[in-house]
Design an enzyme around this catalytic site. Structure first.
Site, PDB file in Angstrom:
ATOM      1  N   LYS A 194       0.769  -1.032   0.426  1.00 17.73           N
ATOM      2  CA  LYS A 194       0.426   0.392   0.193  1.00 17.73           C
ATOM      3  C   LYS A 194       0.696   1.261   0.219  1.00 17.73           C
ATOM      4  O   LYS A 194       1.374   1.903   0.997  1.00 17.73           O
ATOM      5  CB  LYS A 194      -1.162   0.678   1.397  1.00 17.73           C
ATOM      6  CG  LYS A 194      -2.228   1.375   1.254  1.00 17.73           C
ATOM      7  CD  LYS A 194      -2.653   1.258   1.738  1.00 17.73           C
ATOM      8  CE  LYS A 194      -2.488   3.173   3.113  1.00 17.73           C
ATOM      9  NZ  LYS A 194      -1.724   4.071   1.439  1.00 17.73           N
ATOM     10  N   GLU A 243       9.682   1.594  10.421  1.00 15.35           N
ATOM     11  CA  GLU A 243      10.750   2.681  10.483  1.00 15.35           C
ATOM     12  C   GLU A 243      10.156   4.360  10.129  1.00 15.35           C
ATOM     13  O   GLU A 243       9.555   4.503   9.798  1.00 15.35           O
ATOM     14  CB  GLU A 243      11.560   2.771   9.110  1.00 15.35           C
ATOM     15  CG  GLU A 243      12.936   3.362   8.738  1.00 15.35           C
ATOM     16  CD  GLU A 243      12.686   4.648   8.569  1.00 15.35           C
ATOM     17  OE1 GLU A 243      12.602   5.711   9.584  1.00 15.35           O
ATOM     18  OE2 GLU A 243      12.945   5.044   7.220  1.00 15.35           O
ATOM     19  N   CYS A 248      13.244  11.533   6.850  1.00 21.13           N
ATOM     20  CA  CYS A 248      13.394  10.944   8.258  1.00 21.13           C
ATOM     21  C   CYS A 248      14.858  10.556   8.587  1.00 21.13           C
ATOM     22  O   CYS A 248      14.900  11.173   9.922  1.00 21.13           O
ATOM     23  CB  CYS A 248      12.534   9.650   8.334  1.00 21.13           C
ATOM     24  SG  CYS A 248      14.013   8.647   7.643  1.00 21.13           S
ATOM     25  N   GLU A 286       9.791  16.984  14.395  1.00 23.16           N
ATOM     26  CA  GLU A 286      10.219  16.631  13.455  1.00 23.16           C
ATOM     27  C   GLU A 286       9.395  17.365  13.121  1.00 23.16           C
ATOM     28  O   GLU A 286       7.792  17.042  12.677  1.00 23.16           O
ATOM     29  CB  GLU A 286       9.874  14.605  13.040  1.00 23.16           C
ATOM     30  CG  GLU A 286      10.004  14.070  11.799  1.00 23.16           C
ATOM     31  CD  GLU A 286      10.196  13.537  11.175  1.00 23.16           C
ATOM     32  OE1 GLU A 286       8.966  11.989  11.630  1.00 23.16           O
ATOM     33  OE2 GLU A 286      10.703  12.684  10.624  1.00 23.16           O
TER      34      GLU A 286
HETATM   35  O1  TXE Z   1       2.747  10.185   6.998  1.00 23.18           O
HETATM   36  P1  TXE Z   1       1.487   8.924   7.929  1.00 23.18           P
HETATM   37  P2  TXE Z   1       2.118  11.534   6.914  1.00 23.18           P
HETATM   38  C1  TXE Z   1       6.693  12.332   9.155  1.00 23.18           C
HETATM   39  C2  TXE Z   1       6.294  13.277   9.022  1.00 23.18           C
HETATM   40  C3  TXE Z   1       5.019  13.449   8.949  1.00 23.18           C
HETATM   41  C4  TXE Z   1       4.359  12.681   9.336  1.00 23.18           C
HETATM   42  C5  TXE Z   1       2.892  12.750   9.250  1.00 23.18           C
HETATM   43  O2  TXE Z   1       6.844  13.895  10.383  1.00 23.18           O
HETATM   44  O3  TXE Z   1       4.434  15.172   8.717  1.00 23.18           O
HETATM   45  O4  TXE Z   1       4.227  11.548   9.546  1.00 23.18           O
HETATM   46  O5  TXE Z   1       3.181  11.929   7.803  1.00 23.18           O
HETATM   47  C6  TXE Z   1      -0.244   5.332   5.690  1.00 23.18           C
HETATM   48  N1  TXE Z   1      -3.028   2.133   9.304  1.00 23.18           N
HETATM   49  N2  TXE Z   1       7.189  11.311   7.967  1.00 23.18           N
HETATM   50  O6  TXE Z   1       0.910  12.056   8.302  1.00 23.18           O
HETATM   51  O7  TXE Z   1       0.306   8.773   8.436  1.00 23.18           O
HETATM   52  C7  TXE Z   1      -0.773   6.179   4.905  1.00 23.18           C
HETATM   53  O8  TXE Z   1      -1.771   5.346   3.648  1.00 23.18           O
HETATM   54  C8  TXE Z   1      -2.664   2.219   8.070  1.00 23.18           C
HETATM   55  C9  TXE Z   1       7.982  10.527   8.344  1.00 23.18           C
HETATM   56  O9  TXE Z   1       1.671  12.108   5.837  1.00 23.18           O
HETATM   57  O10 TXE Z   1       2.716   8.202   8.860  1.00 23.18           O
HETATM   58  C10 TXE Z   1       0.621   6.413   3.993  1.00 23.18           C
HETATM   59  O11 TXE Z   1       1.024   5.107   3.255  1.00 23.18           O
HETATM   60  N3  TXE Z   1      -1.824   2.769   7.153  1.00 23.18           N
HETATM   61  C11 TXE Z   1       8.411   9.639   7.162  1.00 23.18           C
HETATM   62  C12 TXE Z   1       1.713   5.475   5.722  1.00 23.18           C
HETATM   63  O12 TXE Z   1       1.246   5.490   6.491  1.00 23.18           O
HETATM   64  C13 TXE Z   1      -2.026   4.311   7.711  1.00 23.18           C
HETATM   65  C14 TXE Z   1       7.255   9.714   5.741  1.00 23.18           C
HETATM   66  C15 TXE Z   1       3.048   7.610   5.954  1.00 23.18           C
HETATM   67  O13 TXE Z   1       1.412   8.094   6.563  1.00 23.18           O
HETATM   68  C16 TXE Z   1      -2.444   4.522   8.483  1.00 23.18           C
HETATM   69  C17 TXE Z   1       6.901  10.068   6.255  1.00 23.18           C
HETATM   70  C18 TXE Z   1      -3.284   3.552   9.338  1.00 23.18           C
HETATM   71  N4  TXE Z   1      -3.947   4.165  10.648  1.00 23.18           N
HETATM   72  C19 TXE Z   1       5.669  11.044   6.769  1.00 23.18           C
HETATM   73  N5  TXE Z   1      -2.645   6.410   8.331  1.00 23.18           N
HETATM   74  C20 TXE Z   1       9.903   8.674   7.339  1.00 23.18           C
HETATM   75  N6  TXE Z   1       9.292   8.122   8.500  1.00 23.18           N
HETATM   76  O14 TXE Z   1      10.995   8.805   6.394  1.00 23.18           O
HETATM   77  C21 TXE Z   1      -2.130   6.189   7.453  1.00 23.18           C
HETATM   78  N7  TXE Z   1      -1.259   5.009   7.140  1.00 23.18           N
END
Ligand code: TXE
Length: 502
Positions: free
Chosen positions: A186, A260, A294, A393
């Site tokens: 996904k 991660e 990250c 972050e």
């Molecule tokens: O990412 P999410 P978001 C951090 C960064 C950013 C914050 C929020 O600080 O501002 O996270 O970002 C899926 N069950 N990073 O909200 O929610 C979603 O559809 C299952 C750090 O945009 O973490 C997507 O595919 N899946 C980072 C994925 O999770 C779920 C990279 C990431 O979304 C879900 C990105 C649920 N309940 C953001 N809710 C890094 N570590 O590199 C969401 N998703």
């Protein structure tokens, strides 16, 4: 490249699920616009996978695992398939890099030279790794042998983020497939273009049902996937809050997890460091990938003796970063992924000022463009490590600088964080480098170098930065079950109980 963008604006792509070897019928699905963050125009329409479609994807993966040939394939067969995936990604590298840039806003120079080659290399790396890796054998006493083997875990839910959509998801796919699993992938609903294209490109390489794709929002498709009883584990890259929610779902079914998550990595520059190298690296680790990484080393600690000069140069270079269309050569900073991320930058700039930090540059929406979620690359000088811009972050082109005097002081401050992903250390003193590296509570420490990814090593975090490690043995631990088989090669001596009945 511009023509590709025009083409997508005229006829946006249709993003669908892929289940048991077929793209799914999108009729009745909720539609979500996928936006190019540079133009704010729609480039694709995502047909959201419902809970029902997720169920079909998991069942297909289950059947492929339980009854299909992949889990029983020889190492040579798995290698051949992984190398074919590597080749097909490289053969379409230009197309994929342009798509990735249009969808994420990350400069083309980076998607072309880093993201896409890295995505392909993941498959090659694991193809080679499975040829070398094996189990262990122990002998406790003559005639008794303990054998440890690593068997595929089963159905893996692979959930990717939007900041390096193909590279990070490919890492999960390559690891899961190499060890004989099947998977349901996904991608982020914000950036589904390249992963979907790769699923299309690899059709025919793997048996049906081994790779399935679902697309949609976290709350709908993501939740349905991680709470599905048919999965055996989930590997997730994303935000810490989302990671915690996913762990909650997995805990109910006692499923495996690999997380991660976020970071707030310290970049420590001692006065004896090579000044120019440390400065180049500080710029890179704050602003590469539009700062949406990250592993960004955006909490920069500079020793007082060189602080004025370093901060001055860092500020001048940050102001000089070339902001613009990420498809255009020479662009160094593209737009944020969406309006919410841009607004988040602005809120952090305001909170920094309210908490006593000085604004060195940036801090506002970049308005010298007609459209796009652009934000000025920002640097702030923080009075202490306790304020939000040094703790949370931010995930954008935003560096928080602090000045320090003593080694012990800076190590304490670097470790004063809920996160523990990466630590960067710049010094010419070997003993200090070793001391600092061992004192930092982070999964990776980089001494006198910006990020280098060596897939033979593990990448992951301490504390709230995650669980598990990606790379060679770390991925093996994530995607396999360890089985112990103890075999007697001679009759055993044992107490003979219940002999009264004889
Ligand atoms: O990412 P999410 P978001 C951090 C960064 C950013 C914050 C929020 O600080 O501002 O996270 O970002 C899926 N069950 N990073 O909200 O929610 C979603 O559809 C299952 C750090 O945009 O973490 C997507 O595919 N899946 C980072 C994925 O999770 C779920 C990279 C990431 O979304 C879900 C990105 C649920 N309940 C953001 N809710 C890094 N570590 O590199 C969401 N998703």
């Amino acid at each position: 490249m511009q023509h590709r963008r025009d083409e997508l604006n005229r006829s946006p792509l249709l993003i669908r699920g892929y289940v048991a070897g077929q793209f799914t019928d999108p009729s009745g699905a909720a539609e979500i616009a996928v936006i190019d963050p540079t133009t704010e125009q729609r480039v694709a329409t995502l047909c959201e996978s419902s809970a029902d479609e997720v169920d079909r994807a998991v069942v297909a993966a289950r059947q492929a695992f339980d009854a299909g040939p992949w889990g029983r394939a020889t190492v040579a067969e798995r290698q051949k398939a992984l190398l074919a995936i590597h080749d097909v990604i490289l053969a379409h590298a230009d197309e994929l890099a342009v798509l990735e840039t249009i969808n994420t806003g990350i400069p083309l120079s980076q998607t072309r030279h880093v993201h896409i080659p890295r995505a392909a290399y993941n498959f090659r790396f694991f193809a080679e790794y499975i040829n070398q890796s094996g189990g262990e054998v122990f002998t406790q006493e003559p005639g008794l042998m303990s054998m440890v083997t690593y068997e595929p875990i089963g159905v893996c839910a692979l959930i990717g983020p939007w900041n390096m959509p193909l590279g990070l998801t490919a890492m999960k796919m390559a690891g899961a497939l190499a060890f004989g699993n099947s998977c349901v992938v996904k991608p982020s609903e914000l950036t589904p273009l390249t992963v979907t294209r790769v699923v299309e490109l690899i059709e025919g390489i793997l048996p049906k049902g081994v790779v399935n794709l679902v697309n949609g929002r976290g709350q709908v498709t993501g939740t349905a996937l991680v709470s599905h009883p048919g999965i055996d584990m989930a590997s997730f890259t994303g935000g810490t809050v989302t990671g915690a929610a996913i762990l909650g779902s997995l805990a109910k079914g006692i499923k495996g997890s690999a997380m991660e998550l976020g970071g707030k990595s310290a970049n420590i520059v001692f006065a004896d460091a090579d000044f120019d190298q440390a400065l180049d690296a500080a710029m890179m680790s704050s602003f590469m990938n539009n700062g949406q990484m990250c592993l960004a080393g955006s909490r920069i600690f500079v020793e007082r003796k060189i602080a004025d000069r370093f901060i001055d140069s860092f500020t001048r270079r940050t102001k000089a970063l070339k902001i613009g269309d990420p498809l255009v050569d020479g662009t160094e900073i593209g737009p944020m992924i969406n309006q919410a991320q841009r607004e988040r930058m602005a809120r952090y700039a305001e909170s920094g000022i309210a908490e006593g930090a000085s604004l060195l540059c940036g801090g506002h929406r970049y308005s010298n463009v007609n459209a796009g979620y652009f934000f000025e690359p920002t640097a702030m000088l923080a009075p202490s490590n306790d304020i939000a811009i040094c703790r949370e972050e931010i995930f954008g082109p935003f560096a928080a600088l602090q000045v320090f005097d003593e080694e012990e002081e800076v190590i304490t401050k670097a470790n004063e964080s809920e996160f523990g992903l990466v630590g960067y250390v710049w010094t010419d003193n070997l003993e200090r480098a070793m001391r600092t590296a061992s004192a930092l509570r982070t999964g990776t420490v980089l001494v006198n170098t910006p990020i280098v990814r060596d897939l033979r090593t593990g990448f992951g975090g301490y504390k709230q930065s995650g669980l598990g490690r990606e790379g060679a043995k770390g991925s093996q631990a994530m995607f396999t079950e360890m089985k112990t088989t103890i075999i007697a090669r001679a009759p055993r001596t044992m107490p003979r109980i219940g002999m009264a009945g004889e």
